[in-house]
Write a protein that holds these residues in place. Structure first.
Motif, PDB file in Angstrom:
ATOM      1  N   ASN A 154       0.821  -1.208   0.000  1.00  0.00           N
ATOM      2  CA  ASN A 154       0.000   0.000   0.000  1.00  0.00           C
ATOM      3  C   ASN A 154       0.860   1.266   0.000  1.00  0.00           C
ATOM      4  O   ASN A 154       0.459   2.301   0.517  1.00  0.00           O
ATOM      5  CB  ASN A 154      -0.914  -0.031   1.232  1.00  0.00           C
ATOM      6  CG  ASN A 154      -2.126   0.822   1.083  1.00  0.00           C
ATOM      7  OD1 ASN A 154      -2.493   1.239  -0.006  1.00  0.00           O
ATOM      8  ND2 ASN A 154      -2.771   1.098   2.197  1.00  0.00           N
ATOM      9  N   LYS A 155       2.053   1.188  -0.591  1.00  0.00           N
ATOM     10  CA  LYS A 155       3.048   2.255  -0.458  1.00  0.00           C
ATOM     11  C   LYS A 155       2.604   3.615  -0.983  1.00  0.00           C
ATOM     12  O   LYS A 155       3.047   4.645  -0.495  1.00  0.00           O
ATOM     13  CB  LYS A 155       4.362   1.839  -1.110  1.00  0.00           C
ATOM     14  CG  LYS A 155       4.281   1.626  -2.599  1.00  0.00           C
ATOM     15  CD  LYS A 155       5.596   1.097  -3.119  1.00  0.00           C
ATOM     16  CE  LYS A 155       5.454   0.715  -4.580  1.00  0.00           C
ATOM     17  NZ  LYS A 155       6.623   0.004  -5.057  1.00  0.00           N
ATOM     18  N   LYS A 156       1.718   3.658  -1.955  1.00  0.00           N
ATOM     19  CA  LYS A 156       1.282   4.943  -2.509  1.00  0.00           C
ATOM     20  C   LYS A 156       0.346   5.690  -1.567  1.00  0.00           C
ATOM     21  O   LYS A 156       0.138   6.883  -1.727  1.00  0.00           O
ATOM     22  CB  LYS A 156       0.608   4.737  -3.861  1.00  0.00           C
ATOM     23  CG  LYS A 156       1.585   4.315  -4.924  1.00  0.00           C
ATOM     24  CD  LYS A 156       0.953   4.298  -6.286  1.00  0.00           C
ATOM     25  CE  LYS A 156       2.015   3.895  -7.309  1.00  0.00           C
ATOM     26  NZ  LYS A 156       1.513   3.997  -8.668  1.00  0.00           N
ATOM     27  N   ASN A 157      -0.190   5.007  -0.573  1.00  0.00           N
ATOM     28  CA  ASN A 157      -1.130   5.636   0.358  1.00  0.00           C
ATOM     29  C   ASN A 157      -0.543   5.885   1.744  1.00  0.00           C
ATOM     30  O   ASN A 157      -1.253   6.349   2.633  1.00  0.00           O
ATOM     31  CB  ASN A 157      -2.393   4.770   0.490  1.00  0.00           C
ATOM     32  CG  ASN A 157      -3.136   4.686  -0.816  1.00  0.00           C
ATOM     33  OD1 ASN A 157      -3.287   5.679  -1.517  1.00  0.00           O
ATOM     34  ND2 ASN A 157      -3.592   3.509  -1.165  1.00  0.00           N
TER      35      ASN A 157
END
Length: 78
Positions: free
Chosen positions: A63-66
């Protein structure tokens, strides 16, 4: 610099969202901020950094983009 709470929330509405994933700094104020956000908004700890290294959970990597970085040490160019 003086911050106006209502102005901040109107410009950055995501600050009041619940259940966001976060990465905190590994110092005492990062821990306090992370605890506050978890208690009041149910933000989930997915990693931490100490200016030398970083640890991110498997869920955080997926979930790195969030991810929200809490207590990030930044300095203005001045």
């Amino acid at each position: 610099m003086v911050f106006q709470r209502n102005e901040l929330f109107s410009c950055f509405s995501w600050l009041s969202k619940k259940n966001l994933p976060m990465i905190i700094s590994a110092d005492y104020d990062g821990l306090i901020c992370g605890s506050f956000l978890h208690h009041h908004l149910n933000w989930q700890l997915e990693g931490y950094y100490d200016l030398n290294s970083i640890w991110v959970s498997k869920k955080g990597i997926k979930n790195k983009k969030n991810l929200v970085w809490v207590d990030l040490n930044i300095l203005p160019k001045q």
